[in-house]
Structures are given as C-alpha cells and as structure tokens.
Design a protein around this motif. Structure first.
Motif, PDB file in Angstrom:
ATOM      1  N   VAL A 131      -7.535  12.141   3.105  1.00 22.71           N
ATOM      2  CA  VAL A 131      -8.038  13.305   2.374  1.00 22.71           C
ATOM      3  C   VAL A 131      -8.712  12.883   1.072  1.00 22.71           C
ATOM      4  O   VAL A 131      -9.828  13.338   0.764  1.00 22.71           O
ATOM      5  N   ASP A 132      -8.057  11.998   0.294  1.00 22.79           N
ATOM      6  CA  ASP A 132      -8.668  11.613  -0.981  1.00 22.79           C
ATOM      7  C   ASP A 132      -9.956  10.821  -0.764  1.00 22.79           C
ATOM      8  O   ASP A 132     -10.902  10.924  -1.545  1.00 22.79           O
ATOM      9  N   GLY A 133     -10.001  10.039   0.320  1.00 23.94           N
ATOM     10  CA  GLY A 133     -11.226   9.319   0.641  1.00 23.94           C
ATOM     11  C   GLY A 133     -12.354  10.273   0.992  1.00 23.94           C
ATOM     12  O   GLY A 133     -13.504  10.087   0.571  1.00 23.94           O
ATOM     13  N   TYR A 134     -12.027  11.299   1.764  1.00 28.38           N
ATOM     14  CA  TYR A 134     -13.022  12.308   2.151  1.00 28.38           C
ATOM     15  C   TYR A 134     -13.553  13.038   0.916  1.00 28.38           C
ATOM     16  O   TYR A 134     -14.762  13.230   0.763  1.00 28.38           O
ATOM     17  N   LEU A 140      -6.547   2.756  -7.882  1.00 29.28           N
ATOM     18  CA  LEU A 140      -5.403   3.565  -7.462  1.00 29.28           C
ATOM     19  C   LEU A 140      -5.271   3.657  -5.943  1.00 29.28           C
ATOM     20  O   LEU A 140      -4.155   3.596  -5.410  1.00 29.28           O
ATOM     21  N   ASP A 141      -6.398   3.806  -5.242  1.00 31.20           N
ATOM     22  CA  ASP A 141      -6.342   4.038  -3.793  1.00 31.20           C
ATOM     23  C   ASP A 141      -5.694   2.891  -3.034  1.00 31.20           C
ATOM     24  O   ASP A 141      -4.734   3.114  -2.287  1.00 31.20           O
ATOM     25  N   ALA A 169      -3.806   0.624  -4.260  1.00 34.77           N
ATOM     26  CA  ALA A 169      -2.446   0.478  -4.789  1.00 34.77           C
ATOM     27  C   ALA A 169      -1.501   1.462  -4.097  1.00 34.77           C
ATOM     28  O   ALA A 169      -0.363   1.109  -3.747  1.00 34.77           O
ATOM     29  N   ALA A 170      -1.965   2.694  -3.894  1.00 38.76           N
ATOM     30  CA  ALA A 170      -1.150   3.702  -3.212  1.00 38.76           C
ATOM     31  C   ALA A 170      -0.887   3.289  -1.766  1.00 38.76           C
ATOM     32  O   ALA A 170       0.229   3.467  -1.252  1.00 38.76           O
ATOM     33  N   ASP A 171      -1.909   2.752  -1.113  1.00 44.88           N
ATOM     34  CA  ASP A 171      -1.736   2.281   0.267  1.00 44.88           C
ATOM     35  C   ASP A 171      -0.643   1.227   0.355  1.00 44.88           C
ATOM     36  O   ASP A 171       0.258   1.299   1.203  1.00 44.88           O
ATOM     37  N   LYS A 172      -0.748   0.227  -0.519  1.00 46.02           N
ATOM     38  CA  LYS A 172       0.191  -0.892  -0.482  1.00 46.02           C
ATOM     39  C   LYS A 172       1.597  -0.455  -0.861  1.00 46.02           C
ATOM     40  O   LYS A 172       2.585  -0.911  -0.274  1.00 46.02           O
ATOM     41  N   LEU A 173       1.704   0.408  -1.857  1.00 50.08           N
ATOM     42  CA  LEU A 173       3.028   0.872  -2.294  1.00 50.08           C
ATOM     43  C   LEU A 173       3.773   1.563  -1.159  1.00 50.08           C
ATOM     44  O   LEU A 173       4.963   1.303  -0.936  1.00 50.08           O
ATOM     45  N   LEU A 174       3.084   2.434  -0.447  1.00 57.45           N
ATOM     46  CA  LEU A 174       3.723   3.183   0.632  1.00 57.45           C
ATOM     47  C   LEU A 174       4.138   2.262   1.766  1.00 57.45           C
ATOM     48  O   LEU A 174       5.304   2.267   2.201  1.00 57.45           O
TER      49      LEU A 174
END
Length: 205
Positions: free
Chosen positions: A50-53, A68-69, A71-76
């Motif tokens: 969604v945020d990419g879209y 941030l993007d 980083a969020a991927d890796k964190l999850l």
C-alpha cells in the motif's frame, strides 16, 4: 511526513505488536494471541504494498521513504524469523539456526557494503535482483506456514522446501548484491584497481 511514510511508520509500529502477541501465545497457548499475531503480520505485509502504491501514484517518493521502507521490511521479517528460531515447542515449529544466521549475516554484509560504497563513491544504485525478491517470498511463506501451524498438518517435506529454498536463494541474492557492489566500487576512480590500471596505462604511454 507524507501519507506513504505514515503508512510505513505504522508498519514499524506493528512489529513489536506482532512479537508480543506471538510470545504470549507461546507462553499461554491462547489461540487468540496466535491469530492476532498472524493478522498483525498479514496487515503489516499488505501495507508494504500500500505505501509503495501511494508513493508511486501520488508522487510521494522521498529520501526518508527510501530509508524507512526497507527498514520496515527487514524489521518485520527478521523479527519473525528470530522469534521462530527459538524452541517454541509444542506451540510453534522452529526455523533452523543456520538459516537465521544466513539471513541476518547477508543483511549485515549488505549494510556494511552499502556504508563502504557510500563512503568511497558518495552515491550508489541498488539494483533489485530477482533472487532477492524470490528469497523474500520464500522467507515470508515459511513464516506464515509456521504461524498457521501447517507444518503439523502437511507433510514435513513442504516446510523443508521453504526452509532450504529460503536459505539457498538468500545466499545467492547476497552474492549477487555483493558482486554488484564490488562492480560499482571498481568503476570508481578512487578504487585501487582502477587507479592502478590508469597508472599502468600512463606508464605504457
């Protein structure tokens, strides 16, 4: 702080919520905690698209978003993989420690390589590789498979396919990214190999 970045921040906030609910499930066996954790993981994963879209279609790409993007991927994903690397029996299946080491090791090498290239080159381009994307898919399927407890429903060969596929593809993608980084370093004038080549060319003249 664009709308896309706000969604990314929400994804980051969902990570500790996911971790806590799964820990509660492992300790108490409360199925609602497992389902909540699974739902949280799913929502955070969907919001990635969604945020990419939003960023692409509403021209909200920003320097903050590029940090941030991923980083969020890796964190999850890394949080889920580390969490499932512990002995959570009999609640949840376990991810082999060697796979956790491969995934975290690759990410650490890539981060250190990116810092090195940034210091030497000043700017660099990260070219997404198909092996990296497929590796991420295998990792996510593996995590969801264990959270759904399908490892005790379906034959063991399936979880082995996801585990070994994730391991091989993660290692391969790490090699491709490392090779690309070395190539970018090699093309920079401050690279010793390039400098030596230029010196040899001048000597030959």
């Amino acid at each position: 702080m664009t709308t896309a970045n706000k969604i990314t921040v929400l994804r980051i906030v969902l990570v500790p919520a996911f971790v806590v609910t799964i820990i509660y499930y492992v300790r108490t066996g409360n199925e609602s905690c497992r389902l909540t954790g699974l739902l949280t993981f799913a929502v955070a994963s969907i919001l990635d698209g969604v945020d990419g879209y939003v960023a692409r279609h509403y021209n909200q790409r920003s320097e903050l978003g590029t940090i941030l993007d991923p980083a969020a991927d890796k964190l999850l994903l890394v949080s889920a993989i580390v969490l499932l690397s512990f002995d959570n029996e009999p609640r949840l299946g376990q991810i082999p420690l060697w796979l956790t080491g491969v995934i975290i090791g690759r990410d650490m090498i890539l981060v250190m390589g990116a810092v090195l290239i940034r210091l030497v080159v000043g700017a660099f381009t990260v070219k997404p590789h198909i092996t990296g994307k497929v590796a991420t898919v295998f990792q996510m399927v593996m995590v969801v498979w264990l959270l759904l407890r399908w490892d005790v429903v379906f034959p063991p060969v399936w979880i082995k396919i996801w585990i070994w596929g994730a391991g091989v593809l993660t290692a391969a993608s790490g090699w491709f990214y490392l090779w690309d980084g070395m190539h970018q370093l090699g093309k920079h004038p401050s690279s010793t190999s390039v400098a030596k080549m230029e010196k040899d060319m001048k000597t030959g003249q």
